[in-house]
Write an enzyme that holds these catalytic residues in place. Structure first.
Site, PDB file in Angstrom:
ATOM      1  N   ALA A 161      32.851 130.623  58.051  1.00 49.89           N
ATOM      2  CA  ALA A 161      32.415 129.532  57.179  1.00 49.89           C
ATOM      3  C   ALA A 161      32.074 130.088  55.810  1.00 49.89           C
ATOM      4  CB  ALA A 161      31.201 128.828  57.775  1.00 49.89           C
ATOM      5  N   LYS A 162      32.592 129.447  54.780  1.00 54.91           N
ATOM      6  CA  LYS A 162      32.229 129.825  53.406  1.00 54.91           C
ATOM      7  C   LYS A 162      30.931 129.080  53.086  1.00 54.91           C
ATOM      8  CE  LYS A 162      34.354 130.356  48.820  1.00 54.91           C
ATOM      9  NZ  LYS A 162      34.307 131.835  48.768  1.00 54.91           N
ATOM     10  N   ALA A 163      29.843 129.647  53.578  1.00 59.44           N
ATOM     11  CA  ALA A 163      28.538 128.990  53.556  1.00 59.44           C
ATOM     12  C   ALA A 163      27.687 129.501  52.404  1.00 59.44           C
ATOM     13  CB  ALA A 163      27.808 129.226  54.876  1.00 59.44           C
ATOM     14  N   TYR A 167      25.922 134.122  50.999  1.00 60.14           N
ATOM     15  CA  TYR A 167      26.153 134.901  49.784  1.00 60.14           C
ATOM     16  C   TYR A 167      24.904 135.626  49.281  1.00 60.14           C
ATOM     17  CZ  TYR A 167      30.968 133.633  49.641  1.00 60.14           C
ATOM     18  OH  TYR A 167      32.304 133.540  49.968  1.00 60.14           O
TER      19      TYR A 167
END
Length: 309
Positions: A161-163, A167
């Site tokens: 998931a690019k959550a 980051y």
């Protein structure tokens, strides 16, 4: 002077309508601001001889929906609606090329980790974004440091998931690398194998074979997939496997890939010069193919291009 992203002209698509840039705001008790549960994408549009074209817009949109599903965020609109919204906001801002940032975030109805009955919101901004590291870095390459911060373990957070919250790990690693005088970080997994940069996938070349970390702790990058496709079409061998950092030290070439970074050579890792200390020949060929592709100078893969208007 560094631009203030809150202080600019233009339009942002917010929950189904175009809102003047300076008026696109959220409340300070927005759940995602406090706990980091949200998903986003980064999409580029390039100027071509046939007008602006989004590169792999459908794939980015699919990944956004996959990310939301992994994190149990119910998208409030369908894929076709989101595709149309991205084209709408790009056209409204009158850009010939640029970067789009769709973000999905949770509302203000409750606080606390349970986050029950929260509304889901979608915003899309776009703006001009030139070279991520500057044109010189495309040839000269980047100085990279192995991070002391471990990349996410597959059962610590959801790596596919690019959550938003994922980051924090990237920011810590990048700040550490920059404090050491480097351009970027290489993160290792919990077993000490290379994974990716702070926001890019990574490759190395050894004896004319292209190697890249397997997708365990790595985000499945769309630029990564593009480069692998090019390499296989050229007849090159591509190996996805576990890679140790000292393999990068003795590689013939190494490079990063990403939507923002595009294709960037690595000249040093931890003070060791990689190959010739600049852009190697295979990296150069893949980089040239990539820019020809995104700028519409190749006939191959028309399915990767979406008219921006």
């Amino acid at each position: 002077m560094t631009p203030n992203f809150a202080d600019r002209d233009g339009w942002i698509w917010l929950d189904g309508e175009l809102v003047p840039w300076r008026e696109a705001r959220v409340h300070v008790l927005t759940h995602t601001l406090h706990y980091g549960l949200g998903v986003f994408e980064g999409v580029r549009a390039y100027e071509t001889s046939r007008g602006p074209r989004f590169f792999r817009l459908g794939d980015h949109t699919d990944r956004l929906f996959d990310s939301a599903h992994i994190l149990q965020i119910a998208m409030p609109l369908g894929k076709d609606d989101l595709l149309a919204a991205q084209r709408e906001v790009f056209a409204a801002n009158g850009l010939s090329e640029g970067y789009l940032r769709p973000v999905v975030y949770l509302g203000t109805e409750t606080m606390g980790l349970r986050g029950e009955e929260l509304s889901v919101h979608v915003a899309i901004a776009c703006w001009p974004w030139p070279d991520y590291m500057g044109a010189e870095s495309r040839e000269r390459g980047m100085a990279v440091r192995t991070s002391s911060y471990t990349r996410h373990h597959v059962n610590v957070t959801m790596c596919k998931a690019k959550a938003n919250g994922n980051y924090i790990n990237s920011i810590l690693a990048l700040r550490e690398a920059e404090a050491a005088g480097c351009d970027e970080a290489l993160l290792l997994d919990n077993e000490g194998y290379a994974t990716e940069g702070s926001g890019e996938n990574v490759f190395l070349v050894k004896d004319a074979v292209l190697h890249t970390p397997e997708l365990t702790s790595c985000l499945p990058g769309i630029t990564r997939d593009t480069i692998i496709t090019f390499a296989r079409e050229l007849g090159w061998e591509v190996v996805e496997r576990r890679i140790t950092r000292d393999e990068f030290y003795i590689a013939d070439e190494a490079f990063f890939t990403g939507t923002a970074a595009e294709v960037l050579p690595i000249r040093t890792l931890d003070g060791r010069v990689i190959g010739n200390g600049g852009r190697g020949p295979m990296t150069g060929e893949l980089q040239a193919l990539y820019f020809d592709q995104v700028r519409g100078r190749r006939e191959a893969h028309p399915e990767w291009h979406t008219p921006a208007a």
